[in-house]
Motif scaffolding. Structure first.
Motif, PDB file in Angstrom:
ATOM      1  N   LEU A 116       0.805  -1.223   0.000  1.00 17.26           N
ATOM      2  CA  LEU A 116       0.000   0.000   0.000  1.00 17.26           C
ATOM      3  C   LEU A 116       0.838   1.274   0.000  1.00 17.26           C
ATOM      4  N   GLY A 117       2.153   1.142  -0.138  1.00 11.68           N
ATOM      5  CA  GLY A 117       3.008   2.317  -0.209  1.00 11.68           C
ATOM      6  C   GLY A 117       3.163   3.064   1.092  1.00 11.68           C
ATOM      7  N   LEU A 118       2.774   2.449   2.209  1.00 11.13           N
ATOM      8  CA  LEU A 118       2.913   3.106   3.507  1.00 11.13           C
ATOM      9  C   LEU A 118       4.308   2.939   4.074  1.00 11.13           C
TER      10      LEU A 118
ATOM     11  N   PHE B 129       1.617   1.250  -5.818  1.00  8.58           N
ATOM     12  CA  PHE B 129       0.444   1.935  -5.284  1.00  8.58           C
ATOM     13  C   PHE B 129       0.570   3.446  -5.429  1.00  8.58           C
ATOM     14  N   ALA B 130       1.766   3.979  -5.211  1.00  8.27           N
ATOM     15  CA  ALA B 130       1.977   5.436  -5.291  1.00  8.27           C
ATOM     16  C   ALA B 130       1.703   5.976  -6.687  1.00  8.27           C
ATOM     17  N   GLY B 131       1.736   5.117  -7.694  1.00  9.12           N
ATOM     18  CA  GLY B 131       1.491   5.561  -9.052  1.00  9.12           C
ATOM     19  C   GLY B 131       0.039   5.488  -9.477  1.00  9.12           C
ATOM     20  N   LEU B 132      -0.841   5.081  -8.578  1.00 11.40           N
ATOM     21  CA  LEU B 132      -2.258   4.977  -8.901  1.00 11.40           C
ATOM     22  C   LEU B 132      -2.941   6.326  -8.704  1.00 11.40           C
ATOM     23  N   GLY B 133      -3.599   6.807  -9.732  1.00  7.77           N
ATOM     24  CA  GLY B 133      -4.401   8.008  -9.578  1.00  7.77           C
ATOM     25  C   GLY B 133      -5.703   7.662  -8.875  1.00  7.77           C
ATOM     26  N   GLN B 134      -6.137   8.518  -7.931  1.00  6.66           N
ATOM     27  CA  GLN B 134      -7.363   8.253  -7.158  1.00  6.66           C
ATOM     28  C   GLN B 134      -7.342   6.818  -6.632  1.00  6.66           C
ATOM     29  N   PRO B 135      -6.395   6.513  -5.747  1.00  6.00           N
ATOM     30  CA  PRO B 135      -6.135   5.119  -5.353  1.00  6.00           C
ATOM     31  C   PRO B 135      -7.325   4.385  -4.759  1.00  6.00           C
ATOM     32  N   LEU B 136      -8.256   5.104  -4.103  1.00  4.23           N
ATOM     33  CA  LEU B 136      -9.386   4.428  -3.478  1.00  4.23           C
ATOM     34  C   LEU B 136     -10.317   3.803  -4.511  1.00  4.23           C
TER      35      LEU B 136
END
Length: 310
Positions: free
Chosen positions: A50-52, A67-74
């Motif tokens: 999850l990029g945390l 994950f950091a590359g996902l736009g609007q991750p939710l």
């Protein structure tokens, strides 16, 4: 295809390697149970996906992207890691509306998610008044908010009452049946057995198993049969001649390790032995898990003095 993929994933904290070169793929269309003793690295691995947290080595991707590359991750990944994360002064509805606004999700989804998780009647109550089970439901509502293709849930049954536990089982199965990728971390073996199709097992940061549920159980627990006859001594002699080592219980029932009912039934019939009971004694996920992780537990209590005296 929206998979969760880890390739050589490693995380070190000083001299401690919390996740040790782990490689796996979580496929859509099934519920994958994520198991392991306390300190095995499950939560760390989920945080890396999850990029945390940043990996020391290796990669973790969702649908082929970090994950950091996902736009609007939710909209892509829904996650529940900590049921206490929601701000206590906000109402349940406001908590979801804030998440929706940040991810460009229609506000109407907040009401739908509350309805789906059974919280519509308490939507305007402040989160600090919620029980643990209600907070769990709110965390699941947040995970579902963006209608994502990937769900990652850590101990989703924690704090739920019996009705809630049945609900979460059905929810997980439905999400997988819709073609979503579902990863669920849990310490509750009986619950995991009720919904998981596939298992990933960690121990001391290493991947110990990546297997379908039934194959995992069969690989780690020897099959056995429960058997009872009106002529137990003759039955025992027949089994011994056939190479089995029957164990006689106090009630006259035998347990035959390494056997299957389909083999022992005809064997008894050939000898004209009356059989009162014949059934495969199916091994459980808990038995298989304990057999695999016996040497991987970092925090095991010593046997009590009372137990040693018995």
């Amino acid at each position: 295809m929206t998979c969760i993929e880890a390739n050589g994933l490693t995380k070190e904290y000083g001299a401690v390697r919390a996740v040790d070169r782990v490689t796996f793929s979580v496929e859509p269309g099934r519920v994958t149970g994520f198991l392991g003793p306390n300190g095995a690295g499950k939560s760390t691995a989920m945080c890396l996906v999850l990029g945390l947290s940043r990996p020391t080595a290796g990669t973790a991707t969702v649908g082929g992207r970090p994950f950091a590359g996902l736009g609007q991750p939710l909209r892509h990944v829904g996650a529940l890691l900590d049921a206490q994360a929601a701000h206590g002064s906000r109402t349940a509805r406001d908590h979801l509306l804030t998440l929706a606004a940040a991810n460009r999700i229609p506000a109407a989804r907040a009401g739908e998610a509350l309805e789906e998780t059974g919280l519509a009647g308490v939507a305007r109550r402040r989160v600090r008044t919620f029980s643990l089970g209600m907070r769990q439901r709110l965390g699941i509502a947040a995970a579902l908010l963006g209608d994502p293709g990937v769900l990652m849930l850590d101990e989703p049954s924690n704090g739920l009452d019996p009705e809630g536990i049945i609900w979460i089982r059905e929810l997980l199965r439905r999400l997988a049946a819709e073609g979503r990728t579902v990863l669920v971390s849990s310490h509750l073996m009986s619950e995991t057995a009720s919904y998981a199709d596939h298992l990933l097992v960690l121990g001391k940061g290493r991947l110990l198993a990546d297997s379908p549920m039934r194959a995992f159980i069969d690989a780690h627990v020897q099959p056995r049969v429960r058997l009872r006859s009106t002529e137990p001594e003759r039955l025992r002699s027949v089994l011994l001649r056939a190479g089995y080592e029957p164990e006689l219980g106090e009630d006259g029932r035998m347990t035959v390790p390494g056997a299957r009912a389909a083999r022992l039934g005809p064997l008894a019939a050939e000898e004209n032995l009356p059989v009162l009971e014949l059934a495969n004694d199916e091994a459980t996920l808990e038995e298989a898990y304990l057999a695999l992780t016996a040497d991987e537990t970092q925090f095991a209590a010593a046997p009590s003095v009372l137990a040693q005296e018995v």
